[in-house]
Motif scaffolding. Structure first.
Motif, PDB file in Angstrom:
ATOM      1  N   TRP A 123     -90.031  27.371  22.313  1.00 50.19           N
ATOM      2  CA  TRP A 123     -90.173  26.456  23.331  1.00 50.19           C
ATOM      3  C   TRP A 123     -89.813  24.990  22.827  1.00 50.19           C
ATOM      4  N   ARG A 124     -90.213  24.692  21.743  1.00 47.22           N
ATOM      5  CA  ARG A 124     -90.140  23.233  21.293  1.00 47.22           C
ATOM      6  C   ARG A 124     -88.592  23.098  21.493  1.00 47.22           C
ATOM      7  N   GLN A 125     -87.647  24.061  21.175  1.00 48.29           N
ATOM      8  CA  GLN A 125     -86.187  23.737  21.275  1.00 48.29           C
ATOM      9  C   GLN A 125     -85.759  24.090  22.574  1.00 48.29           C
ATOM     10  N   TYR A 126     -86.434  24.894  23.441  1.00 47.02           N
ATOM     11  CA  TYR A 126     -85.925  25.168  24.692  1.00 47.02           C
ATOM     12  C   TYR A 126     -86.085  24.001  25.651  1.00 47.02           C
ATOM     13  N   SER A 127     -87.228  23.293  25.529  1.00 46.25           N
ATOM     14  CA  SER A 127     -87.554  22.194  26.490  1.00 46.25           C
ATOM     15  C   SER A 127     -86.674  21.024  26.688  1.00 46.25           C
ATOM     16  N   PRO A 128     -86.206  20.440  25.545  1.00 46.11           N
ATOM     17  CA  PRO A 128     -85.185  19.354  25.726  1.00 46.11           C
ATOM     18  C   PRO A 128     -83.914  19.565  26.150  1.00 46.11           C
ATOM     19  N   VAL A 129     -83.455  21.108  25.891  1.00 46.65           N
ATOM     20  CA  VAL A 129     -82.228  21.603  26.435  1.00 46.65           C
ATOM     21  C   VAL A 129     -82.300  21.941  27.996  1.00 46.65           C
ATOM     22  N   LEU A 130     -83.416  22.088  28.314  1.00 45.16           N
ATOM     23  CA  LEU A 130     -83.855  22.478  29.697  1.00 45.16           C
ATOM     24  C   LEU A 130     -83.769  21.348  30.500  1.00 45.16           C
ATOM     25  N   LEU A 131     -84.604  20.024  29.839  1.00 44.72           N
ATOM     26  CA  LEU A 131     -84.285  18.678  30.746  1.00 44.72           C
ATOM     27  C   LEU A 131     -82.832  18.127  30.839  1.00 44.72           C
ATOM     28  N   THR A 137     -66.733  29.093  22.047  1.00 45.86           N
ATOM     29  CA  THR A 137     -66.670  29.759  23.429  1.00 45.86           C
ATOM     30  C   THR A 137     -67.224  31.207  23.030  1.00 45.86           C
ATOM     31  N   GLU A 138     -67.004  31.752  21.935  1.00 46.31           N
ATOM     32  CA  GLU A 138     -67.465  33.353  21.716  1.00 46.31           C
ATOM     33  C   GLU A 138     -69.020  33.391  21.761  1.00 46.31           C
ATOM     34  N   ASP A 139     -69.634  32.183  21.009  1.00 52.19           N
ATOM     35  CA  ASP A 139     -71.112  32.037  20.839  1.00 52.19           C
ATOM     36  C   ASP A 139     -71.841  31.671  22.346  1.00 52.19           C
ATOM     37  N   ARG A 140     -71.219  31.165  23.423  1.00 55.05           N
ATOM     38  CA  ARG A 140     -71.873  30.897  24.578  1.00 55.05           C
ATOM     39  C   ARG A 140     -72.166  32.267  25.279  1.00 55.05           C
ATOM     40  N   GLU A 141     -71.604  32.982  24.876  1.00 53.95           N
ATOM     41  CA  GLU A 141     -71.966  34.411  25.745  1.00 53.95           C
ATOM     42  C   GLU A 141     -73.278  35.002  25.239  1.00 53.95           C
ATOM     43  N   ARG A 142     -73.790  34.690  23.841  1.00 50.85           N
ATOM     44  CA  ARG A 142     -75.040  34.896  23.616  1.00 50.85           C
ATOM     45  C   ARG A 142     -75.827  34.013  23.229  1.00 50.85           C
ATOM     46  N   PRO A 185     -85.553  14.909  15.356  1.00 50.97           N
ATOM     47  CA  PRO A 185     -84.875  16.436  15.862  1.00 50.97           C
ATOM     48  C   PRO A 185     -85.203  16.747  17.480  1.00 50.97           C
ATOM     49  N   VAL A 186     -85.875  15.969  18.095  1.00 52.87           N
ATOM     50  CA  VAL A 186     -85.956  16.328  19.481  1.00 52.87           C
ATOM     51  C   VAL A 186     -84.927  15.948  20.242  1.00 52.87           C
ATOM     52  N   ALA A 187     -84.548  14.575  20.001  1.00 51.90           N
ATOM     53  CA  ALA A 187     -83.164  14.043  20.750  1.00 51.90           C
ATOM     54  C   ALA A 187     -81.913  14.636  20.142  1.00 51.90           C
ATOM     55  N   ALA A 188     -82.081  14.991  18.661  1.00 54.01           N
ATOM     56  CA  ALA A 188     -80.581  15.561  18.011  1.00 54.01           C
ATOM     57  C   ALA A 188     -80.514  16.972  18.714  1.00 54.01           C
ATOM     58  N   LEU A 189     -81.627  17.765  18.992  1.00 53.21           N
ATOM     59  CA  LEU A 189     -81.236  18.969  19.580  1.00 53.21           C
ATOM     60  C   LEU A 189     -80.436  19.019  20.859  1.00 53.21           C
ATOM     61  N   GLY A 190     -81.005  18.165  21.622  1.00 54.22           N
ATOM     62  CA  GLY A 190     -80.424  18.063  23.103  1.00 54.22           C
ATOM     63  C   GLY A 190     -78.969  17.787  22.919  1.00 54.22           C
ATOM     64  N   THR A 191     -78.722  17.026  21.930  1.00 54.34           N
ATOM     65  CA  THR A 191     -76.949  16.684  21.992  1.00 54.34           C
ATOM     66  C   THR A 191     -76.391  17.953  21.379  1.00 54.34           C
ATOM     67  N   MET A 192     -76.775  18.932  20.683  1.00 51.73           N
ATOM     68  CA  MET A 192     -76.289  20.025  20.150  1.00 51.73           C
ATOM     69  C   MET A 192     -76.203  21.275  20.892  1.00 51.73           C
ATOM     70  N   ALA A 193     -76.700  21.170  21.992  1.00 56.06           N
ATOM     71  CA  ALA A 193     -76.778  22.248  23.097  1.00 56.06           C
ATOM     72  C   ALA A 193     -75.600  22.945  23.344  1.00 56.06           C
ATOM     73  N   TRP A 195     -78.495  30.809  23.316  1.00 54.46           N
ATOM     74  CA  TRP A 195     -79.564  30.566  24.054  1.00 54.46           C
ATOM     75  C   TRP A 195     -79.207  29.163  24.770  1.00 54.46           C
ATOM     76  N   LYS A 196     -78.806  28.358  24.007  1.00 54.85           N
ATOM     77  CA  LYS A 196     -78.671  26.964  24.468  1.00 54.85           C
ATOM     78  C   LYS A 196     -77.827  26.688  25.795  1.00 54.85           C
ATOM     79  N   TRP A 197     -76.826  27.570  25.958  1.00 55.50           N
ATOM     80  CA  TRP A 197     -75.985  27.386  26.904  1.00 55.50           C
ATOM     81  C   TRP A 197     -76.709  27.927  27.977  1.00 55.50           C
ATOM     82  N   ARG A 198     -77.492  29.143  27.992  1.00 50.38           N
ATOM     83  CA  ARG A 198     -78.145  29.832  29.060  1.00 50.38           C
ATOM     84  C   ARG A 198     -79.287  28.836  29.459  1.00 50.38           C
ATOM     85  N   VAL A 199     -80.089  27.998  28.732  1.00 49.17           N
ATOM     86  CA  VAL A 199     -81.207  27.382  29.115  1.00 49.17           C
ATOM     87  C   VAL A 199     -80.581  26.287  29.754  1.00 49.17           C
TER      88      VAL A 199
END
Length: 654
Positions: free
Chosen positions: A617-625, A199-204, A186-194, A206-210
């Motif tokens: 934070w477990r989901q934030y960190s791979p997307v931040l990387l 387009t509408e969801d990106r406004e709110r 799941p750690v690797a899969a989450l990064g690919t789904m960020a 968290w993945k796009w912001r992080v």
């Protein structure tokens, strides 16, 4: 129930498998393969030679961002499966097989080969012999490269097909039948789904912001770390490097009070983000192992064990001298301990999972609908055919080596270690490897069957560990992508990879010798890598080879005993199992300079961000990387583009 680490449980629960699957393969995939191969690949190759890391994650994310923006302007969206397929293809396209030719040409001409007397023994199907016009002209488009290139293309074709063989079969067994959780998938899969949000969801979302925050940090750091040195080298004799590459050398400053210890610090900010993503106790184990090494090396030097080290040695010389005296043998012992622990852990795990959680053998032939699975027996047939092809190649290239070894490699050892690794990946997210099995068999062939030479070290030996491939198939499943889409993308990306890799390897080699001051990482570390590699190859030659001088069975036994004792103590006190893997990593005598920033990242992640953001934070960190890698890679690609264009123009008048 089987005893599990709490941290592994947190990773395991990040994602659950979907019930709907799509291929995601369309015209965007084809265009994406060409875009990655001809625009991203040269930048990745350049950065690999300059700073030691490519732009794999960056190339993936840049491709996704570009195609997402194109889709938005076409009043459509990228589906999650299309995004994953682009991500997958970018990773496949950035495996630059012809970059290995650049290493081979260096090996033939290296001081290490001359020092060990191996220059004339490296076979012509690896690289042209010393004195060839192909080496003098720095050209891959020379008849002397014909056999190595054809051999490389053949092995690459076998490898591409082979990934749907035993690795896929083991995935079906461990995931569909045994229902193992694969906690790290799941750690690797989450990064690919960020970026899979609309387009509408990106406004709110968290993945796009992080991701954007990480991207901006990567752009700023990359501008100083990569872009400034590259641009300044075009107009100045010496480039401006505010941050030394690959590290700040401190060994000469600490040799009086830390003899035989390689010290320094690698100021790559990406290591901080990596430390945030890696399991905390694995990083702490690495720190403990490093501390033990710092304390032990002066003692070992005092008692004459690290006898080849002397004042004045820098990092590369210190690591090689220590490796020769002690850490080659000790590392073999540690690796053997980890392999034995992994096998024991897997054997102990049988029967510990509740029967309700397990499937049955019928599940091998009844996969979830829509997942795009291939027939189980077809995957076994692919494995048999590809392994047979490897055996035939080895017999042709090294006819004097016993054929029985090749058969044992492919049809006995490989399936056994692959299954052990697949279960270990499925249970604890750890890779299992027995050290020096390949090397020991080569030495046995030389000692007991009369083989003499070094050709066997370069042959495509059918020793593989397909267990790690099971994690990749689990990631594909978690993103809802059909395996049929993966197969189609492989067919498209292969010719692009081969053509682009050949063209850009040739182009980069013609710009400057490799290694040279134009490629600082290669200039600093390739000599050490060549020494370690060629030292091992002397073991199949006549006489008292340097390898046997370095091998000490007492040190091997000490490493094995220490690894087993550490594991027993950790288990006894209920400490995280990942600590022992990190500990072995720290004791392994690799360059320790990057571990400092990894520890900083792990501490910040654990004691600041995890407390502030909780389990998210477990989901934030791979997307931040992923965002940081994207920003870093953008600056690297820009630097590469400017460098290639201006240096190419400078060559035109001549």
């Amino acid at each position: 129930a089987m005893k599990e680490d709490k941290e592994l449980q947190e990773y395991r629960d990040l994602l659950t498998a979907p019930t709907h699957f799509e291929e995601g393969f369309d015209w965007k995939t084809v265009v994406g393969a060409i875009f990655i191969g001809f625009l991203m690949m040269p930048g990745s190759m350049y950065l690999q030679l300059v700073i030691g890391t490519g732009i794999g994650p960056a190339a993936r994310w840049v491709t996704i961002i570009l195609f997402a923006e194109l889709a938005k302007r076409s009043y459509s969206d990228l589906k999650q499966q299309e995004i994953f397929l682009l991500y997958y293809m970018a990773g496949a396209a950035l495996h630059t097989p012809f970059q290995g030719m650049l290493w081979n040409q260096y090996l033939v001409q290296s001081d290490a080969a001359r020092m060990l007397g191996l220059t004339d023994l490296i076979p012509a199907w690896v690289a042209p012999a010393l004195g060839s016009e192909a080496l003098a002209e720095r050209s891959l488009f020379h008849r002397d490269w014909l056999v190595p290139i054809l051999l490389l293309i053949g092995t690459q074709i076998i490898t591409r097909v082979d990934q749907f063989g035993l690795g896929y079969a083991l995935y079906r067994i461990t995931s569909d039948v045994e229902k193992l959780p694969f906690p790290m998938a799941p750690v690797a899969a989450l990064g690919t789904m960020a970026l899979a949000e609309s387009t509408e969801d990106r406004e709110r979302g968290w993945k796009w912001r992080v991701f954007s925050i990480g991207g901006v940090i990567g752009l700023l750091f990359g501008g100083v770390y990569v872009l400034l040195p590259a641009l300044s080298s075009l107009v100045l004799i010496e480039p401006i490097r505010p941050i030394p590459i690959p590290w700040i050398e401190l060994t000469l400053n600490t040799e009086d009070w830390l003899p035989a210890v390689a010290t320094g610090i690698q100021l790559d900010l990406g290591l901080v983000f990596v430390g945030m993503v890696l399991p905390f106790w694995a990083v702490m184990g690495g720190l403990a192992g490093l501390a033990i090494t710092f304390a032990a090396n002066p003692v070992l030097h005092h008692y004459g064990i690290l006898s080849r080290w002397h004042p004045g040695m820098r990092t590369v010389e210190t690591l090689f001298a220590n490796n020769f005296d002690f850490y080659l043998s000790f590392g073999i012992g540690l690796g053997l301990a980890i392999g034995l622990i992994g096998i024991w852990h897997v054997v102990r795990s049988f029967g510990r999972t509740g029967s309700a959680a397990r499937g049955n053998l019928r599940d091998l032939f009844r996969p979830p609908p829509g997942r795009g699975d291939i027939n189980f027996w077809l995957s076994i047939g692919i494995y048999v055919a590809s392994t047979s092809a490897y055996v035939l190649l080895c017999v042709w290239l090294v006819p004097s080596f016993p054929v029985a070894f090749f058969l044992l490699y492919g049809f006995v050892y490989t399936p056994l270690i692959s299954y052990v690794t697949a279960r270990m990946e499925g249970i604890a997210g750890q890779f299992v490897s027995l050290p020096l099995v390949r090397e020991a068999s080569f030495i046995a062939g030389a000692k007991y069957f009369g083989y003499q030479g070094i050709e066997i070290w370069y042959a495509p030996i059918p020793i593989h560990n397909y267990g790690s491939a099971t994690v990749g198939f689990r990631e594909i499943e978690l993103t809802g992508t059909s395996i049929r889409g993966i197969i189609k993308s492989e067919i498209v990306v292969f010719p692009v990879v081969m053509v682009a890799s050949l063209l850009f390897s040739q182009f980069i080699w013609r710009l400057a010798p490799i290694p040279s001051s134009a490629y600082p990482y290669a200039q600093e570390l390739w000599h050490l890598q060549a020494l370690n590699s060629l030292l091992m190859q002397t073991s199949t030659l006549e006489g008292n080879s340097l390898f046997f001088q370095a091998l000490n069975w007492i040190h091997v036994g000490a490493g094995t005993a220490l690894g087993v004792v550490f594991y027993a103590v950790l288990t006894l006190f209920g400490l995280p199992v990942m600590l022992v893997y990190g500990l072995v990593r720290g004791l392994g005598q690799s360059a320790p300079h990057g571990l400092v920033l990894e520890v900083v990242g792990a501490l910040f992640g654990r004691f600041f961000f995890l407390r502030r953001y909780g389990a998210m934070w477990r989901q934030y960190s791979p997307v931040l990387l992923a965002g940081f890698s994207c920003g870093m890679g953008l600056t690297g690609m820009f630097a590469m583009g400017i460098t290639l264009i201006l240096k190419s123009l400078a060559r035109l008048p001549y």
